[in-house]
Design a protein around this motif. Sequence first.
Motif, PDB file in Angstrom:
ATOM      1  N   LEU A   1       0.843  -1.197   0.000  1.00  0.00           N
ATOM      2  CA  LEU A   1       0.000   0.000   0.000  1.00  0.00           C
ATOM      3  C   LEU A   1       0.875   1.242   0.000  1.00  0.00           C
ATOM      4  N   LEU A   2       0.707   2.109  -1.011  1.00  0.00           N
ATOM      5  CA  LEU A   2       1.405   3.391  -1.078  1.00  0.00           C
ATOM      6  C   LEU A   2       0.526   4.458  -0.454  1.00  0.00           C
ATOM      7  N   ILE A   3       1.018   5.131   0.585  1.00  0.00           N
ATOM      8  CA  ILE A   3       0.254   6.149   1.297  1.00  0.00           C
ATOM      9  C   ILE A   3       0.984   7.473   1.151  1.00  0.00           C
TER      10      ILE A   3
ATOM     11  N   TYR B   1       2.247   9.605  -5.634  1.00  0.00           N
ATOM     12  CA  TYR B   1       2.096   8.152  -5.509  1.00  0.00           C
ATOM     13  C   TYR B   1       1.052   7.626  -6.482  1.00  0.00           C
ATOM     14  N   ARG B   2       0.067   8.435  -6.807  1.00  0.00           N
ATOM     15  CA  ARG B   2      -0.903   8.009  -7.821  1.00  0.00           C
ATOM     16  C   ARG B   2      -0.191   7.751  -9.145  1.00  0.00           C
ATOM     17  N   LEU B   3       0.707   8.660  -9.517  1.00  0.00           N
ATOM     18  CA  LEU B   3       1.436   8.512 -10.768  1.00  0.00           C
ATOM     19  C   LEU B   3       2.436   7.358 -10.703  1.00  0.00           C
ATOM     20  N   LEU B   4       3.058   7.163  -9.560  1.00  0.00           N
ATOM     21  CA  LEU B   4       3.969   6.032  -9.412  1.00  0.00           C
ATOM     22  C   LEU B   4       3.202   4.717  -9.427  1.00  0.00           C
ATOM     23  N   HIS B   5       1.994   4.728  -8.881  1.00  0.00           N
ATOM     24  CA  HIS B   5       1.132   3.551  -8.960  1.00  0.00           C
ATOM     25  C   HIS B   5       0.836   3.215 -10.421  1.00  0.00           C
ATOM     26  N   GLN B   6       0.585   4.244 -11.218  1.00  0.00           N
ATOM     27  CA  GLN B   6       0.303   4.023 -12.633  1.00  0.00           C
ATOM     28  C   GLN B   6       1.516   3.492 -13.388  1.00  0.00           C
ATOM     29  N   GLU B   7       2.719   3.788 -12.889  1.00  0.00           N
ATOM     30  CA  GLU B   7       3.945   3.322 -13.538  1.00  0.00           C
ATOM     31  C   GLU B   7       4.363   1.932 -13.073  1.00  0.00           C
ATOM     32  N   ALA B   8       3.606   1.352 -12.145  1.00  0.00           N
ATOM     33  CA  ALA B   8       4.005   0.066 -11.558  1.00  0.00           C
ATOM     34  C   ALA B   8       4.063  -1.045 -12.593  1.00  0.00           C
ATOM     35  N   GLU B   9       3.168  -1.006 -13.573  1.00  0.00           N
ATOM     36  CA  GLU B   9       3.168  -2.060 -14.590  1.00  0.00           C
ATOM     37  C   GLU B   9       4.417  -1.974 -15.452  1.00  0.00           C
TER      38      GLU B   9
ATOM     39  N   VAL C   1      -7.693  10.813  -9.200  1.00  0.00           N
ATOM     40  CA  VAL C   1      -7.832   9.514  -8.550  1.00  0.00           C
ATOM     41  C   VAL C   1      -7.210   9.619  -7.160  1.00  0.00           C
ATOM     42  N   VAL C   2      -7.981   9.308  -6.134  1.00  0.00           N
ATOM     43  CA  VAL C   2      -7.499   9.457  -4.759  1.00  0.00           C
ATOM     44  C   VAL C   2      -7.224   8.115  -4.083  1.00  0.00           C
ATOM     45  N   ALA C   3      -7.614   7.032  -4.731  1.00  0.00           N
ATOM     46  CA  ALA C   3      -7.321   5.686  -4.226  1.00  0.00           C
ATOM     47  C   ALA C   3      -7.455   4.716  -5.388  1.00  0.00           C
ATOM     48  N   ASP C   4      -6.694   3.642  -5.317  1.00  0.00           N
ATOM     49  CA  ASP C   4      -6.742   2.649  -6.392  1.00  0.00           C
ATOM     50  C   ASP C   4      -6.083   1.387  -5.855  1.00  0.00           C
ATOM     51  N   GLY C   5      -6.163   0.327  -6.645  1.00  0.00           N
ATOM     52  CA  GLY C   5      -5.448  -0.876  -6.249  1.00  0.00           C
ATOM     53  C   GLY C   5      -6.134  -2.145  -6.677  1.00  0.00           C
ATOM     54  N   GLY C   6      -5.432  -3.245  -6.509  1.00  0.00           N
ATOM     55  CA  GLY C   6      -5.976  -4.543  -6.854  1.00  0.00           C
ATOM     56  C   GLY C   6      -4.909  -5.623  -6.833  1.00  0.00           C
ATOM     57  N   VAL C   7      -5.278  -6.780  -7.362  1.00  0.00           N
ATOM     58  CA  VAL C   7      -4.405  -7.944  -7.397  1.00  0.00           C
ATOM     59  C   VAL C   7      -3.539  -7.892  -8.653  1.00  0.00           C
ATOM     60  N   CYS C   8      -2.266  -8.216  -8.506  1.00  0.00           N
ATOM     61  CA  CYS C   8      -1.335  -8.172  -9.625  1.00  0.00           C
ATOM     62  C   CYS C   8      -1.340  -9.490 -10.390  1.00  0.00           C
TER      63      CYS C   8
ATOM     64  N   LEU D   1      -1.303  -4.405  -5.044  1.00  0.00           N
ATOM     65  CA  LEU D   1      -0.791  -3.041  -4.900  1.00  0.00           C
ATOM     66  C   LEU D   1      -1.946  -2.073  -4.731  1.00  0.00           C
ATOM     67  N   GLY D   2      -1.812  -1.159  -3.771  1.00  0.00           N
ATOM     68  CA  GLY D   2      -2.822  -0.129  -3.563  1.00  0.00           C
ATOM     69  C   GLY D   2      -2.195   1.238  -3.414  1.00  0.00           C
ATOM     70  N   PHE D   3      -3.015   2.259  -3.631  1.00  0.00           N
ATOM     71  CA  PHE D   3      -2.600   3.656  -3.462  1.00  0.00           C
ATOM     72  C   PHE D   3      -3.671   4.387  -2.676  1.00  0.00           C
ATOM     73  N   PHE D   4      -3.244   5.249  -1.742  1.00  0.00           N
ATOM     74  CA  PHE D   4      -4.182   6.056  -0.958  1.00  0.00           C
ATOM     75  C   PHE D   4      -3.624   7.448  -0.774  1.00  0.00           C
ATOM     76  N   LEU D   5      -4.416   8.465  -1.138  1.00  0.00           N
ATOM     77  CA  LEU D   5      -4.016   9.855  -0.979  1.00  0.00           C
ATOM     78  C   LEU D   5      -4.501  10.395   0.359  1.00  0.00           C
TER      79      LEU D   5
END
Length: 261
Positions: A8-10, A15-23, A50-57, A66-70
Amino acid sequence: MSASICLLLIGSSRYRLLHQEAEAAGACRNQETINWTRCESTVPSRYGYVVADGGVCGGGSKLDALGFFLHYGVGSYPYIGRGYWTHRHIGWNGPGQETLRSIPDSPQLIQEAVRRFKHAFENRSCERVAVFTSYAWDLERKAQRMPSQPDEEWLDEYRENATLVLSRVSREIKTVVDIPWRLDSTYIPVNETLSDGVIAGLASIALALDLKVLDSSRLRFQKHLHQSPHESHRWWRNLLKVLDLSGRRGSGRSEPRGARH
């Protein structure tokens, strides 16, 4: 770490943008989205943040989930202008924001987000880990709402608040402290004294609480919130090293022990 990891990225919008770059970075491929926050929407209407996101890889990923929370910083209200209004967690309806019209309490939101993330993935055979940082909202809050407060006094309050937040989070979940990258002056009016104080403060708190550290303070990002893919991937490589995942071959989905929530 021997177990697979649900991460979980808090933090802020970075972090939203880094979450998007995870793939692209190989950390989390073909993510199957899960509404782990239980909110009505993770995108405030009309604003599109987007203020939160995430799921199973999916297969070939370094992470299991991986999850993200602002959040809005380590301090409580007043927050920056109407910033929190354009970054609302709609339908949160719980600790930190009981109703949509309630003024949020960021420290409580952070702690409740950790609990919801843990619950959402509790039936997966993974080790749950949080990466935490707090910088942009804090500095902007000082600039907008507390301009007359002496810097040292504000920094003392920041360190006190951050220590409290991190001590609570680290009791709930294994925690890595991300020492933040510096923002350029096109985003917020950067006060070098405060910026250096926040960076040093987080490092000292991590040491005092015996938490792992990801030092991102030397990374350089482009104007506003946009970072180059090179720097994003560098951030992910550094994090995977801290998590001891950089050399692990992606194992794909791990099968849950029970039904997912």
